[in-house]
Motif scaffolding. Structure first.
Motif, PDB file in Angstrom:
ATOM      1  N   LEU A  52      18.094  20.817  37.610  1.00  0.00           N
ATOM      2  CA  LEU A  52      18.617  19.451  37.522  1.00  0.00           C
ATOM      3  C   LEU A  52      17.535  18.376  37.633  1.00  0.00           C
ATOM      4  CD1 LEU A  52      21.072  17.711  37.063  1.00  0.00           C
ATOM      5  CD2 LEU A  52      21.509  17.781  39.521  1.00  0.00           C
ATOM      6  N   PRO A  53      16.605  18.454  38.597  1.00  0.00           N
ATOM      7  CA  PRO A  53      15.546  17.441  38.632  1.00  0.00           C
ATOM      8  C   PRO A  53      14.706  17.395  37.352  1.00  0.00           C
ATOM      9  CG  PRO A  53      15.664  18.570  40.722  1.00  0.00           C
ATOM     10  CD  PRO A  53      16.566  19.314  39.771  1.00  0.00           C
ATOM     11  N   PHE A  54      14.574  18.523  36.668  1.00  0.00           N
ATOM     12  CA  PHE A  54      13.859  18.531  35.386  1.00  0.00           C
ATOM     13  C   PHE A  54      14.527  17.565  34.415  1.00  0.00           C
ATOM     14  CE2 PHE A  54      13.813  19.913  30.973  1.00  0.00           C
ATOM     15  CZ  PHE A  54      12.456  19.952  30.698  1.00  0.00           C
ATOM     16  N   TYR A  55      15.845  17.684  34.271  1.00  0.00           N
ATOM     17  CA  TYR A  55      16.558  16.847  33.310  1.00  0.00           C
ATOM     18  C   TYR A  55      16.503  15.377  33.700  1.00  0.00           C
ATOM     19  CZ  TYR A  55      18.253  21.279  31.524  1.00  0.00           C
ATOM     20  OH  TYR A  55      18.318  22.542  31.011  1.00  0.00           O
ATOM     21  N   VAL A  56      16.558  15.086  34.985  1.00  0.00           N
ATOM     22  CA  VAL A  56      16.458  13.703  35.455  1.00  0.00           C
ATOM     23  C   VAL A  56      15.077  13.139  35.128  1.00  0.00           C
ATOM     24  CG1 VAL A  56      16.450  12.208  37.498  1.00  0.00           C
ATOM     25  CG2 VAL A  56      18.205  13.989  37.257  1.00  0.00           C
ATOM     26  N   LEU A  57      14.019  13.889  35.457  1.00  0.00           N
ATOM     27  CA  LEU A  57      12.656  13.436  35.171  1.00  0.00           C
ATOM     28  C   LEU A  57      12.400  13.329  33.668  1.00  0.00           C
ATOM     29  CD1 LEU A  57      10.599  15.386  37.840  1.00  0.00           C
ATOM     30  CD2 LEU A  57      11.017  12.924  37.747  1.00  0.00           C
ATOM     31  N   TYR A  58      12.940  14.262  32.923  1.00  0.00           N
ATOM     32  CA  TYR A  58      12.788  14.252  31.465  1.00  0.00           C
ATOM     33  C   TYR A  58      13.394  12.968  30.898  1.00  0.00           C
ATOM     34  CZ  TYR A  58      12.668  16.248  26.726  1.00  0.00           C
ATOM     35  OH  TYR A  58      12.413  16.489  25.395  1.00  0.00           O
ATOM     36  N   LEU A  59      14.616  12.658  31.298  1.00  0.00           N
ATOM     37  CA  LEU A  59      15.295  11.461  30.802  1.00  0.00           C
ATOM     38  C   LEU A  59      14.575  10.188  31.242  1.00  0.00           C
ATOM     39  CD1 LEU A  59      17.636  10.100  29.336  1.00  0.00           C
ATOM     40  CD2 LEU A  59      18.936  10.252  31.488  1.00  0.00           C
ATOM     41  N   LEU A  60      14.176  10.119  32.512  1.00  0.00           N
ATOM     42  CA  LEU A  60      13.461   8.939  32.999  1.00  0.00           C
ATOM     43  C   LEU A  60      12.148   8.738  32.259  1.00  0.00           C
ATOM     44  CD1 LEU A  60      14.088   9.125  36.839  1.00  0.00           C
ATOM     45  CD2 LEU A  60      15.040   7.462  35.219  1.00  0.00           C
ATOM     46  N   ASN A  61      11.416   9.833  32.058  1.00  0.00           N
ATOM     47  CA  ASN A  61      10.149   9.755  31.338  1.00  0.00           C
ATOM     48  C   ASN A  61      10.372   9.267  29.907  1.00  0.00           C
ATOM     49  OD1 ASN A  61       7.415  12.142  30.767  1.00  0.00           O
ATOM     50  ND2 ASN A  61       7.377   9.934  30.910  1.00  0.00           N
ATOM     51  N   ALA A  75       8.170   8.071  21.973  1.00  0.00           N
ATOM     52  CA  ALA A  75       8.668   8.247  23.343  1.00  0.00           C
ATOM     53  C   ALA A  75       8.897   9.725  23.643  1.00  0.00           C
ATOM     54  CB  ALA A  75       9.959   7.461  23.551  1.00  0.00           C
ATOM     55  N   TYR A  76       9.496  10.443  22.698  1.00  0.00           N
ATOM     56  CA  TYR A  76       9.744  11.876  22.861  1.00  0.00           C
ATOM     57  C   TYR A  76       8.432  12.653  22.986  1.00  0.00           C
ATOM     58  CZ  TYR A  76      10.479  16.648  21.232  1.00  0.00           C
ATOM     59  OH  TYR A  76      10.429  18.004  21.099  1.00  0.00           O
ATOM     60  N   LEU A  77       7.496  12.393  22.089  1.00  0.00           N
ATOM     61  CA  LEU A  77       6.228  13.130  22.100  1.00  0.00           C
ATOM     62  C   LEU A  77       5.385  12.848  23.339  1.00  0.00           C
ATOM     63  CD1 LEU A  77       5.228  12.840  18.348  1.00  0.00           C
ATOM     64  CD2 LEU A  77       6.005  14.896  19.559  1.00  0.00           C
ATOM     65  N   MET A  78       5.593  11.717  23.976  1.00  0.00           N
ATOM     66  CA  MET A  78       4.814  11.356  25.163  1.00  0.00           C
ATOM     67  C   MET A  78       5.457  11.814  26.471  1.00  0.00           C
ATOM     68  SD  MET A  78       2.090  10.211  23.936  1.00  0.00           S
ATOM     69  CE  MET A  78       1.303   9.620  25.421  1.00  0.00           C
ATOM     70  N   ILE A  79       6.610  12.471  26.414  1.00  0.00           N
ATOM     71  CA  ILE A  79       7.219  13.038  27.619  1.00  0.00           C
ATOM     72  C   ILE A  79       6.265  14.099  28.156  1.00  0.00           C
ATOM     73  CG2 ILE A  79       9.146  14.405  28.511  1.00  0.00           C
ATOM     74  CD1 ILE A  79      10.893  13.038  26.345  1.00  0.00           C
ATOM     75  N   LEU A  80       5.989  14.046  29.440  1.00  0.00           N
ATOM     76  CA  LEU A  80       5.024  14.968  30.057  1.00  0.00           C
ATOM     77  C   LEU A  80       5.341  16.427  29.740  1.00  0.00           C
ATOM     78  CD1 LEU A  80       4.843  13.289  33.573  1.00  0.00           C
ATOM     79  CD2 LEU A  80       3.202  13.072  31.710  1.00  0.00           C
ATOM     80  N   PHE A  81       6.598  16.782  29.831  1.00  0.00           N
ATOM     81  CA  PHE A  81       7.007  18.166  29.594  1.00  0.00           C
ATOM     82  C   PHE A  81       6.760  18.573  28.136  1.00  0.00           C
ATOM     83  CE2 PHE A  81       9.838  16.480  32.949  1.00  0.00           C
ATOM     84  CZ  PHE A  81       9.375  17.263  34.007  1.00  0.00           C
TER      85      PHE A  81
END
Length: 107
Positions: A52-61, A75-81
């Motif tokens: 769950l924290p992955f999805y929260v951080l993913y969306l926030l990023n 924005a998508y390509l710059m997500i850390l994950f």
């Protein structure tokens, strides 16, 4: 983590990792080693963050990146994950030597 492969023809993307599954748009994608490696990197990231924290951080990023770049694709390509997964997707041995929370290196 291999992930269970599920063909989901309704997807608007080629593949998506939803712990513990990898959803594929087409049956033929089961043989795409690079695509599967990319999604398995996401499964590892999700497991590290207890899902769950992955999805929260993913969306926030993504949202921060969208405000910064005003472009969905950028924005998508710059997500850390995503940066980690795209940079390492060609290295099929990467997950065997990957350091814990290596996505943090992309901050």
């Amino acid at each position: 983590m291999k992930g269970w492969l599920i063909v989901a023809p309704f997807l608007n993307v080629n593949a998506m990792a939803l712990f513990p599954f990898i959803l594929l748009r087409e049956e033929e994608m089961r043989g795409d080693v690079v695509l599967l490696n990319h999604e398995r990197i996401h499964l590892r990231q999700q497991a590290e963050l207890l899902v769950l924290p992955f999805y929260v951080l993913y969306l926030l990023n993504y949202l921060v990146n969208l405000a910064r770049y005003s472009s969905h694709n950028k924005a998508y390509l710059m997500i850390l994950f995503e940066q980690e997964a795209y940079q390492r997707e060609l290295d099929v041995a990467y997950l065997s030597c990957r350091k814990w929370c290596n996505w943090l290196a992309f901050f």
